[in-house]
Design an enzyme around this catalytic site. Structure first.
Site, PDB file in Angstrom:
ATOM      1  N   LEU A  11       9.497   3.559  -3.767  1.00 35.27           N
ATOM      2  CA  LEU A  11       7.846   3.660  -4.019  1.00 35.27           C
ATOM      3  C   LEU A  11       7.176   2.229  -3.699  1.00 35.27           C
ATOM      4  CD1 LEU A  11       8.390   5.119  -7.331  1.00 35.27           C
ATOM      5  CD2 LEU A  11       7.921   6.467  -5.205  1.00 35.27           C
ATOM      6  N   ASN A  61      12.233  -3.339  -6.948  1.00 38.38           N
ATOM      7  CA  ASN A  61      10.668  -3.147  -6.706  1.00 38.38           C
ATOM      8  C   ASN A  61       9.678  -4.146  -7.311  1.00 38.38           C
ATOM      9  OD1 ASN A  61       8.673  -2.320  -4.958  1.00 38.38           O
ATOM     10  ND2 ASN A  61       8.916  -0.265  -5.669  1.00 38.38           N
ATOM     11  N   PHE A  62       8.485  -4.362  -6.943  1.00 35.95           N
ATOM     12  CA  PHE A  62       7.277  -5.074  -7.429  1.00 35.95           C
ATOM     13  C   PHE A  62       7.538  -6.501  -7.711  1.00 35.95           C
ATOM     14  CE2 PHE A  62       7.256  -0.560  -8.919  1.00 35.95           C
ATOM     15  CZ  PHE A  62       6.393   0.019  -8.490  1.00 35.95           C
ATOM     16  N   LEU A  63       8.454  -7.098  -6.593  1.00 34.70           N
ATOM     17  CA  LEU A  63       8.639  -8.607  -6.779  1.00 34.70           C
ATOM     18  C   LEU A  63       7.197  -9.094  -6.217  1.00 34.70           C
ATOM     19  CD1 LEU A  63       9.990 -11.375  -6.738  1.00 34.70           C
ATOM     20  CD2 LEU A  63      10.733 -10.767  -4.259  1.00 34.70           C
ATOM     21  N   THR A 115      13.551  -2.434  -0.387  1.00 38.48           N
ATOM     22  CA  THR A 115      12.870  -2.350   1.132  1.00 38.48           C
ATOM     23  C   THR A 115      11.766  -3.394   0.708  1.00 38.48           C
ATOM     24  OG1 THR A 115      10.923  -0.752   0.103  1.00 38.48           O
ATOM     25  CG2 THR A 115      12.787  -0.044   1.353  1.00 38.48           C
TER      26      THR A 115
HETATM   27  S1  NHW Z   1       8.687  -5.994  -0.787  1.00 39.91           S
HETATM   28  C1  NHW Z   1       7.371  -6.571  -1.575  1.00 39.91           C
HETATM   29  C2  NHW Z   1       7.654  -7.886  -1.966  1.00 39.91           C
HETATM   30  N1  NHW Z   1       6.283  -8.607  -2.713  1.00 39.91           N
HETATM   31  C3  NHW Z   1       5.275  -9.184  -1.882  1.00 39.91           C
HETATM   32  O1  NHW Z   1       5.250  -9.099  -0.720  1.00 39.91           O
HETATM   33  C4  NHW Z   1       4.110  -9.524  -2.766  1.00 39.91           C
HETATM   34  C5  NHW Z   1       3.399 -10.450  -2.122  1.00 39.91           C
HETATM   35  N2  NHW Z   1       4.072 -11.898  -1.821  1.00 39.91           N
HETATM   36  C6  NHW Z   1       4.449 -12.558  -3.017  1.00 39.91           C
HETATM   37  O2  NHW Z   1       4.387 -12.227  -3.992  1.00 39.91           O
HETATM   38  C7  NHW Z   1       9.207  -4.702  -2.363  1.00 39.91           C
HETATM   39  C8  NHW Z   1       5.661 -13.531  -2.760  1.00 39.91           C
HETATM   40  O3  NHW Z   1       5.463 -13.886  -1.243  1.00 39.91           O
HETATM   41  C9  NHW Z   1       7.185 -13.316  -2.862  1.00 39.91           C
HETATM   42  C10 NHW Z   1       7.899 -14.351  -2.251  1.00 39.91           C
HETATM   43  C11 NHW Z   1       7.305 -13.108  -4.093  1.00 39.91           C
HETATM   44  C12 NHW Z   1       7.509 -11.846  -1.995  1.00 39.91           C
HETATM   45  N3  NHW Z   1      12.258  -9.709  -0.512  1.00 39.91           N
HETATM   46  O4  NHW Z   1       9.568 -18.284  -3.858  1.00 39.91           O
HETATM   47  P1  NHW Z   1       9.591 -18.488  -2.233  1.00 39.91           P
HETATM   48  C13 NHW Z   1      10.147  -5.563  -3.253  1.00 39.91           C
HETATM   49  O5  NHW Z   1       9.611  -5.690  -4.316  1.00 39.91           O
HETATM   50  C14 NHW Z   1      12.918 -14.596   0.078  1.00 39.91           C
HETATM   51  C15 NHW Z   1      13.308 -10.594  -0.685  1.00 39.91           C
HETATM   52  O6  NHW Z   1       9.368 -19.771  -1.795  1.00 39.91           O
HETATM   53  P2  NHW Z   1       7.091 -16.768  -2.075  1.00 39.91           P
HETATM   54  C16 NHW Z   1      11.517  -5.792  -2.889  1.00 39.91           C
HETATM   55  C17 NHW Z   1      12.687 -15.504   1.301  1.00 39.91           C
HETATM   56  O7  NHW Z   1      13.457 -14.738   2.385  1.00 39.91           O
HETATM   57  N4  NHW Z   1      13.339 -11.691  -0.286  1.00 39.91           N
HETATM   58  O8  NHW Z   1       8.731 -17.463  -1.622  1.00 39.91           O
HETATM   59  C18 NHW Z   1      12.210  -6.979  -3.461  1.00 39.91           C
HETATM   60  C19 NHW Z   1      13.033 -16.958   0.891  1.00 39.91           C
HETATM   61  O9  NHW Z   1      14.582 -16.785   0.934  1.00 39.91           O
HETATM   62  P3  NHW Z   1      15.223 -17.481   2.313  1.00 39.91           P
HETATM   63  C20 NHW Z   1      12.262 -12.211  -0.299  1.00 39.91           C
HETATM   64  O10 NHW Z   1       6.582 -16.520  -0.787  1.00 39.91           O
HETATM   65  C21 NHW Z   1      13.680  -7.343  -3.289  1.00 39.91           C
HETATM   66  C22 NHW Z   1      12.552 -17.017  -0.435  1.00 39.91           C
HETATM   67  O11 NHW Z   1      12.418 -15.587  -0.812  1.00 39.91           O
HETATM   68  C23 NHW Z   1      11.154 -11.539  -0.085  1.00 39.91           C
HETATM   69  O12 NHW Z   1       6.520 -17.818  -2.966  1.00 39.91           O
HETATM   70  C24 NHW Z   1      14.160  -8.446  -3.526  1.00 39.91           C
HETATM   71  C25 NHW Z   1      11.391 -17.688  -0.299  1.00 39.91           C
HETATM   72  O13 NHW Z   1      11.081 -17.905  -1.921  1.00 39.91           O
HETATM   73  C26 NHW Z   1      11.105 -10.195  -0.324  1.00 39.91           C
HETATM   74  N5  NHW Z   1      10.085  -9.304  -0.012  1.00 39.91           N
HETATM   75  O14 NHW Z   1       7.597 -15.590  -2.868  1.00 39.91           O
HETATM   76  C27 NHW Z   1      15.526  -8.575  -3.515  1.00 39.91           C
HETATM   77  N6  NHW Z   1       9.834 -12.340   0.358  1.00 39.91           N
HETATM   78  O15 NHW Z   1      16.696 -17.204   2.111  1.00 39.91           O
HETATM   79  C28 NHW Z   1      16.449  -7.825  -4.358  1.00 39.91           C
HETATM   80  C29 NHW Z   1      10.514 -13.288   0.384  1.00 39.91           C
HETATM   81  O16 NHW Z   1      14.770 -16.759   3.553  1.00 39.91           O
HETATM   82  C30 NHW Z   1      17.758  -7.931  -4.093  1.00 39.91           C
HETATM   83  N7  NHW Z   1      11.757 -13.675   0.050  1.00 39.91           N
HETATM   84  O17 NHW Z   1      15.171 -18.928   2.445  1.00 39.91           O
HETATM   85  C31 NHW Z   1      18.954  -7.329  -5.169  1.00 39.91           C
HETATM   86  C32 NHW Z   1      18.907  -7.781  -6.583  1.00 39.91           C
HETATM   87  C33 NHW Z   1      19.745  -6.918  -7.528  1.00 39.91           C
HETATM   88  C34 NHW Z   1      21.232  -6.943  -7.277  1.00 39.91           C
HETATM   89  C35 NHW Z   1      21.783  -6.387  -8.334  1.00 39.91           C
HETATM   90  C36 NHW Z   1      23.518  -6.209  -8.070  1.00 39.91           C
HETATM   91  C1  EN5 Z   2       7.872  -1.734  -1.162  1.00 39.61           C
HETATM   92  N1  EN5 Z   2       8.000  -0.396  -1.669  1.00 39.61           N
HETATM   93  O1  EN5 Z   2       1.316  -3.442   6.781  1.00 39.61           O
HETATM   94  C2  EN5 Z   2       7.029  -1.770   0.086  1.00 39.61           C
HETATM   95  N2  EN5 Z   2       0.630  -1.393   5.972  1.00 39.61           N
HETATM   96  O2  EN5 Z   2       1.359   0.433   9.233  1.00 39.61           O
HETATM   97  C3  EN5 Z   2       6.411  -3.126   0.386  1.00 39.61           C
HETATM   98  N3  EN5 Z   2      -1.688  -0.468   8.590  1.00 39.61           N
HETATM   99  O3  EN5 Z   2      -1.554   0.260   6.661  1.00 39.61           O
HETATM  100  C4  EN5 Z   2       6.587  -3.480   1.774  1.00 39.61           C
HETATM  101  N4  EN5 Z   2      -3.870  -4.708   9.893  1.00 39.61           N
HETATM  102  O4  EN5 Z   2      -1.923   0.504  11.272  1.00 39.61           O
HETATM  103  C5  EN5 Z   2       5.261  -3.066   2.545  1.00 39.61           C
HETATM  104  N5  EN5 Z   2      -3.775   1.670  10.676  1.00 39.61           N
HETATM  105  C6  EN5 Z   2       4.993  -3.158   3.994  1.00 39.61           C
HETATM  106  C7  EN5 Z   2       3.718  -2.712   4.577  1.00 39.61           C
HETATM  107  C8  EN5 Z   2       2.638  -3.366   4.010  1.00 39.61           C
HETATM  108  C9  EN5 Z   2       1.147  -2.974   4.331  1.00 39.61           C
HETATM  109  C10 EN5 Z   2       0.982  -2.491   5.751  1.00 39.61           C
HETATM  110  C11 EN5 Z   2       0.356  -1.111   7.285  1.00 39.61           C
HETATM  111  C12 EN5 Z   2       1.295   0.045   7.813  1.00 39.61           C
HETATM  112  C13 EN5 Z   2      -0.989  -0.453   7.417  1.00 39.61           C
HETATM  113  C14 EN5 Z   2      -2.991   0.105   8.861  1.00 39.61           C
HETATM  114  C15 EN5 Z   2      -4.149  -0.597   8.809  1.00 39.61           C
HETATM  115  C16 EN5 Z   2      -4.146  -1.994   9.771  1.00 39.61           C
HETATM  116  C17 EN5 Z   2      -5.256  -2.856   9.393  1.00 39.61           C
HETATM  117  C18 EN5 Z   2      -4.969  -4.220  10.281  1.00 39.61           C
HETATM  118  C19 EN5 Z   2      -2.711   0.792  10.204  1.00 39.61           C
HETATM  119  C20 EN5 Z   2      -3.825   2.376  11.979  1.00 39.61           C
HETATM  120  C21 EN5 Z   2      -3.988   3.675  11.751  1.00 39.61           C
HETATM  121  C22 EN5 Z   2      -4.362   4.449  12.882  1.00 39.61           C
HETATM  122  C23 EN5 Z   2      -4.926   5.889  12.376  1.00 39.61           C
HETATM  123  C24 EN5 Z   2      -5.400   6.914  13.496  1.00 39.61           C
HETATM  124  C25 EN5 Z   2      -4.155   6.943  14.477  1.00 39.61           C
HETATM  125  C26 EN5 Z   2      -3.656   5.628  14.911  1.00 39.61           C
HETATM  126  C27 EN5 Z   2      -3.266   4.567  13.704  1.00 39.61           C
END
Ligand code: NHW
Ligand code: EN5
Length: 388
Positions: A388, A136-138, A172
């Site tokens: 979470l 988590n928290f990537l 997730t």
């Molecule tokens: S999901 C929340 C992830 N974080 C965010 O969304 C925060 C905002 N975004 C960012 O910080 C919960 C960046 O956009 C991140 C990507 C860092 C997300 N999971 O560096 P590049 C978690 O934390 C792939 C997995 O250029 P970026 C769960 C993408 O598909 N992969 O991208 C974490 C592509 O690969 P592809 C993800 O935008 C689970 C590549 O990264 C992903 O600068 C991790 C691109 O890299 C995501 N959420 O950075 C996996 N987002 O193959 C754990 C992007 O498609 C696996 N990518 O080319 C298990 C490990 C342990 C195993 C143990 C045996």
């Molecule tokens: C790792 N643990 O999109 C998690 N949230 O619906 C990482 N929408 O809050 C992955 N866009 O629908 C997290 N309001 C992926 C989720 C990222 C955050 C996200 C959505 C989930 C969200 C709200 C606000 C939308 C704002 C515009 C939304 C509608 C609520 C409404 C209330 C009354 C009854 C109908 C629905």
């Protein structure tokens, strides 16, 4: 399309529907002596750091990185704002490894620019209880996106998990990558509809006025179930039994020990809330509900800066109907001043969402396993796991 994920031991899209593939680990473990001993290479300006979440200074750095750069909704109106207390809880469960809390700093300035974590968990898939990491928290700083830093972070956490002789993970994400075991919609129950509308989280329905909307979402002042009270330390054994028994019906679910249940479910102020129903005659614990606190920053609103959200966690009904139990959860969340109560359509949640006036959100959550194949995509109701 997915250069990185196609190189990893995860279910591949091309194999969806191929029922000849066996369920279980995709790759066998390698001898520990064959696990790479050195961290993966980062671009030369950056260095790895193991984050000591116990250090208030470190925790603050992580908190700020996430508060400014972590997950946003699709219209960039809200961003998750995990509290320091929450991070402390989420990252230090029984048996946690400090080495799985991984940061990346700029060498010159020492600024923290990326983060990823794992925590250990036993997760059961059908009859197989597997030691896993929950990842988590990537997070990569907004200014360093799309430079392929994320794959390096993922490979490094994988290496450190392997060093502890663990070969599977659960995670997730809001995006689709190869390949979800299931995909769930988020549902939202307005508790403070006026504020939600003001900040653009929800909209006034057609033919609805503000006062009708407020009335629609009104809840009783106090809970209605006799014997409904906050969970206490002495309840841990009974809650663990109730939970283990309940979770046994799902295809994928955590295997909680009493220590795990104490950590994950015992109320922690501002982090996790849990309630039980105790029978007045037998003093048995018959029902349980819980939610965790995860506010979001409201981006660019004049009047409001945070949205206080409760997220449904684990809920178990044996004597009280799930409908009434969750209505009481909504009532306590309202008493505690939450603006919205969120839930996924996992476990038996579908049975109360519509009746309790939850509405579907615009986001969904995809669940993944690393190095473990599942025969076919699960129905969200077959999933007994909340991350979470
Ligand atoms: S999901 C929340 C992830 N974080 C965010 O969304 C925060 C905002 N975004 C960012 O910080 C919960 C960046 O956009 C991140 C990507 C860092 C997300 N999971 O560096 P590049 C978690 O934390 C792939 C997995 O250029 P970026 C769960 C993408 O598909 N992969 O991208 C974490 C592509 O690969 P592809 C993800 O935008 C689970 C590549 O990264 C992903 O600068 C991790 C691109 O890299 C995501 N959420 O950075 C996996 N987002 O193959 C754990 C992007 O498609 C696996 N990518 O080319 C298990 C490990 C342990 C195993 C143990 C045996
Ligand atoms: C790792 N643990 O999109 C998690 N949230 O619906 C990482 N929408 O809050 C992955 N866009 O629908 C997290 N309001 C992926 C989720 C990222 C955050 C996200 C959505 C989930 C969200 C709200 C606000 C939308 C704002 C515009 C939304 C509608 C609520 C409404 C209330 C009354 C009854 C109908 C629905």
């Amino acid at each position: 399309r997915h250069k990185f994920w196609e190189s990893q031991p995860v279910g591949q899209f091309k194999d969806l529907g191929d029922s000849s593939l066996p369920e279980g680990p995709i790759e066998a473990p390698t001898p520990l002596s064959e696990v790479r001993q050195e961290p993966y290479n980062l671009p030369s300006m950056y260095e790895w750091v193991t984050c000591d979440i116990d250090s208030d200074e470190m925790c603050t750095e992580v908190y700020k990185l996430l508060a400014n750069n972590y997950v946003e909704d699709d219209e960039n109106m809200f961003r998750f704002n995990y509290s320091k207390e929450f991070l402390h809880w989420a990252l230090r469960p029984p048996g946690y490894f400090k080495s799985w809390h991984i940061g990346v700093r700029v060498k010159n300035s020492k600024k923290l620019v990326a983060f990823i974590t794992g925590v250990p968990a036993r997760i059961r898939v059908r009859d197989d209880v597997v030691n896993m990491a929950e990842v988590n928290f990537l997070c990569v700083h907004k200014k360093l996106r799309s430079k392929r830093l994320a794959p390096v972070m993922i490979k490094e956490v994988t290496r450190r998990v392997h060093l502890e002789n663990i070969w599977q993970a659960a995670y997730t994400a809001g995006i689709v990558i190869p390949t979800p075991i299931t995909s769930c919609q988020y549902w939202h129950r307005s508790l403070n509809p006026k504020k939600l509308i003001e900040v653009g989280f929800s909209r006034l329905g057609a033919r609805m006025t503000m006062s009708r909307t407020i009335k629609l979402y009104k809840l009783p002042e106090s809970t209605v179930t006799p014997g409904f009270r906050k969970m206490e330390l002495r309840d841990v054994p009974a809650v663990t039994r109730l939970l283990r028994n309940y979770l046994s019906q799902f295809v994928v679910a955590p295997d909680f020990s009493e220590h795990d249940a104490e950590h994950w479910l015992l109320p922690t102020e501002g982090v996790v809330d849990s309630y039980i129903v105790e029978s007045s005659e037998t003093h048995e614990i018959t029902d349980f509900c819980s939610f965790y606190t995860l506010p979001s920053s409201i981006l660019g609103n004049q009047n409001h800066s945070t949205l206080k959200a409760a997220y449904s966690y684990y809920n178990i009904s044996t004597k009280t109907s799930l409908l009434q139990l969750m209505n009481d959860a909504l009532i306590v969340a309202k008493q505690k001043d939450f603006d919205v109560f969120n839930a996924l359509e996992v476990m038996h949640n579908e049975s109360f969402l519509k009746e309790l006036k939850f509405g579907p959100g615009d986001g969904s959550l995809h669940y993944y396993l690393y190095n473990y194949r599942i025969r076919k995509t699960l129905n969200p109701s077959e999933l007994g796991l909340v991350l979470l």
